[in-house]
Design an enzyme around this catalytic site. Sequence first.
Site, PDB file in Angstrom:
ATOM      1  N   SER A 136      -3.296  46.856 -21.755  1.00  0.00           N
ATOM      2  CA  SER A 136      -3.614  46.051 -20.569  1.00  0.00           C
ATOM      3  C   SER A 136      -4.230  46.910 -19.463  1.00  0.00           C
ATOM      4  O   SER A 136      -5.315  46.616 -18.966  1.00  0.00           O
ATOM      5  CB  SER A 136      -2.343  45.387 -20.040  1.00  0.00           C
ATOM      6  N   GLY A 137      -3.555  47.984 -19.075  1.00  0.00           N
ATOM      7  CA  GLY A 137      -4.005  48.805 -17.949  1.00  0.00           C
ATOM      8  C   GLY A 137      -5.307  49.529 -18.237  1.00  0.00           C
ATOM      9  O   GLY A 137      -6.228  49.550 -17.415  1.00  0.00           O
ATOM     10  N   GLU A 145      -8.736  54.268 -28.513  1.00  0.00           N
ATOM     11  CA  GLU A 145      -7.542  53.518 -28.929  1.00  0.00           C
ATOM     12  C   GLU A 145      -7.301  53.784 -30.411  1.00  0.00           C
ATOM     13  O   GLU A 145      -8.162  53.499 -31.241  1.00  0.00           O
ATOM     14  CB  GLU A 145      -7.753  52.018 -28.662  1.00  0.00           C
ATOM     15  N   THR A 205       0.302  46.877 -26.515  1.00  0.00           N
ATOM     16  CA  THR A 205       1.581  46.246 -26.860  1.00  0.00           C
ATOM     17  C   THR A 205       1.568  44.761 -26.550  1.00  0.00           C
ATOM     18  O   THR A 205       1.946  43.939 -27.379  1.00  0.00           O
ATOM     19  CB  THR A 205       2.725  46.910 -26.057  1.00  0.00           C
ATOM     20  N   CYS A 206       1.135  44.391 -25.356  1.00  0.00           N
ATOM     21  CA  CYS A 206       1.243  43.001 -24.903  1.00  0.00           C
ATOM     22  C   CYS A 206       0.581  42.044 -25.882  1.00  0.00           C
ATOM     23  O   CYS A 206       1.175  41.063 -26.325  1.00  0.00           O
ATOM     24  CB  CYS A 206       0.642  42.862 -23.512  1.00  0.00           C
ATOM     25  N   CYS A 217       4.209  40.640 -25.378  1.00  0.00           N
ATOM     26  CA  CYS A 217       4.170  39.348 -24.670  1.00  0.00           C
ATOM     27  C   CYS A 217       3.565  38.199 -25.472  1.00  0.00           C
ATOM     28  O   CYS A 217       4.151  37.121 -25.548  1.00  0.00           O
ATOM     29  CB  CYS A 217       3.353  39.452 -23.383  1.00  0.00           C
ATOM     30  N   LYS A 224       5.279  37.310 -28.871  1.00  0.00           N
ATOM     31  CA  LYS A 224       6.631  36.898 -28.469  1.00  0.00           C
ATOM     32  C   LYS A 224       6.618  35.458 -27.947  1.00  0.00           C
ATOM     33  O   LYS A 224       7.451  34.642 -28.298  1.00  0.00           O
ATOM     34  CB  LYS A 224       7.146  37.869 -27.399  1.00  0.00           C
ATOM     35  N   TYR A 257      15.624  42.328 -21.431  1.00  0.00           N
ATOM     36  CA  TYR A 257      14.570  41.335 -21.668  1.00  0.00           C
ATOM     37  C   TYR A 257      14.392  41.056 -23.165  1.00  0.00           C
ATOM     38  O   TYR A 257      14.402  39.913 -23.606  1.00  0.00           O
ATOM     39  CB  TYR A 257      13.229  41.877 -21.182  1.00  0.00           C
ATOM     40  N   GLU A 304      15.344  37.638 -25.202  1.00  0.00           N
ATOM     41  CA  GLU A 304      14.218  36.809 -25.654  1.00  0.00           C
ATOM     42  C   GLU A 304      14.251  36.625 -27.177  1.00  0.00           C
ATOM     43  O   GLU A 304      13.996  35.525 -27.680  1.00  0.00           O
ATOM     44  CB  GLU A 304      12.891  37.433 -25.217  1.00  0.00           C
ATOM     45  N   HIS A 360       7.665  14.223  -7.538  1.00  0.00           N
ATOM     46  CA  HIS A 360       8.740  13.477  -8.172  1.00  0.00           C
ATOM     47  C   HIS A 360       8.256  12.746  -9.412  1.00  0.00           C
ATOM     48  O   HIS A 360       7.164  12.181  -9.377  1.00  0.00           O
ATOM     49  CB  HIS A 360       9.302  12.473  -7.160  1.00  0.00           C
ATOM     50  N   GLU A 399      10.986  20.039  -7.814  1.00  0.00           N
ATOM     51  CA  GLU A 399      11.178  19.471  -6.471  1.00  0.00           C
ATOM     52  C   GLU A 399      12.532  19.855  -5.885  1.00  0.00           C
ATOM     53  O   GLU A 399      12.722  19.831  -4.672  1.00  0.00           O
ATOM     54  CB  GLU A 399      11.012  17.945  -6.475  1.00  0.00           C
TER      55      GLU A 399
END
Length: 456
Positions: free
Chosen positions: A22-23, A42, A49-50, A55, A58, A184, A188, A442, A447
């Site tokens: 990501s970064g 890479e 990972t994400c 993420c 998952k 986490y 999860e 509503h 709400e």
Amino acid sequence: MPSDNKHTHNYDYDYFVIGAGSGGTRSARIAAGHGAKVAIAEGRHFGGTCVNIGCVPKKLFAYASDYGPAFEDARGFGWNVEKPTFNWSQLIENKDNEINRLNDIYKVMLQKAGVEVFQDNASFIDEHTLQVGDKQVTADKILIATGGQPRKPSYEGAEHTIISDAAFYLDKLPKHIVIEGGGYIGVEFAHIFHGLGSKVTIIHRGDQILRGFDQDIRDFLSNEMKKQHVNLMFETNITKIVKNGDKYAVLTNKNDEIDCDLVFSATGRIPNTQNLALNNANIATKDNGAITVNDHYQTSSPHIYAVGDVIKRIELTPVALSEGHALADNLFNGQARSTSYDNIATAVFSNPAIGTVGLAEHEARDKGYEIDIYKSEFTPMRHRLSMRDEQTFMKLIVDQKTDKILGAHMCGVDAPEIMQGIGIAVKVGVTKADFDATIGIHPTAAEEFVTMRQKA
Ligand code: NDP
């Protein structure tokens, strides 16, 4: 807008990014957009990972898991559903197709942005020179964005455990899975496996899951998990794992012996610095293995930078994106941007899910705030007919002096979706009076956040 940044002709590249997660991907693309000559290396998955083992898959698994109880719920709405069967291999195959698609998108996106892509690992030869596969390249500035990896346990029989990387590629769904860790990932995956039909046991060293979260949220989720018959074992440590045929016996410090067919260790993540030869570039790390950086993401070698999980500030994808983006703007577009670490909204895709922003009650008190607390617990409308025994919980923490919302917390259906909007409001300093003046939508669960009037 192209910057007036001058290419540094002494080097092969203005900016070399190690790691296309990501970064790194974000930083490389933005830098190239500002006119820098950029390359990225890479060695594993584009998207990091994400996208590949975090993420995204998952969340796909969590969706799959949610269908389990949802088929049951449907009966309450008049649907006659035969007991459906679940095909794990089909889920893995469909998930893999989607991840491969995203993988390619990441690579193409980099190439389209004008970034030269190396499908290899990179390591330092000296402060401006990298070994990338069998090539040597030089760069004026270098970014380390190599992320992290799950920590592996070290007790006897630890080789029988899996970590989250492997959980995405299991051959079959376990009948009984033991998950080590109540953070986490543990919580999860407890949701994922439980919803798909596995028996789930969490073994956690602490006295409650999700340390750091608001205590009410921790207690609430834990209670909901117990109602679903997830087996939660607290203040317990695994001491040994014994393999018996294709099953495992998990032994604990409390003399429990739990038989299961998979042990999943989720006890935190460590920064990926092992194969970078950081010493060759005089890059310092901290005791926890994270690369040391200053407020400008500069390492101890001033033209080498680091962002994301490898600096272990806040291990979240959107944080890495923000850091990588800000850095590229600063280096190649003359901006002075930084990532704000206050009031970062976050979610846990548990069942029910958590959405949270700002301070937990204990944090607000520790910081010396005088606070008012508002809480609400109710049965979501859907479960009036589904008859599912599941509640929703919401909590607001308000500064008595300024009326500002210091923290908003929710555990219930759609909490992550709801919290993103509240996160914006909290970021700009919303007050309880602003919440009160807001007309609700509503009928929604959300709400309730603007109709809580009774102080707890
Ligand atoms: P966490 O730090 O969230 O949780 C680790 C868990 O393992 C904690 O319960 C911790 O207990 C326990 N633990 C740590 N060390 C040991 C040990 N030596 N023996 C036994 N138990 C131990 O890490 P995760 O692996 O769950 O996830 C890593 C990070 O990834 C998260 O912190 C988060 O930043 C990110 N993430 C974010 C997600 C999201 O945004 N939805 C999803 C998944 C990951 P204790 O509490 O006592 O320290």
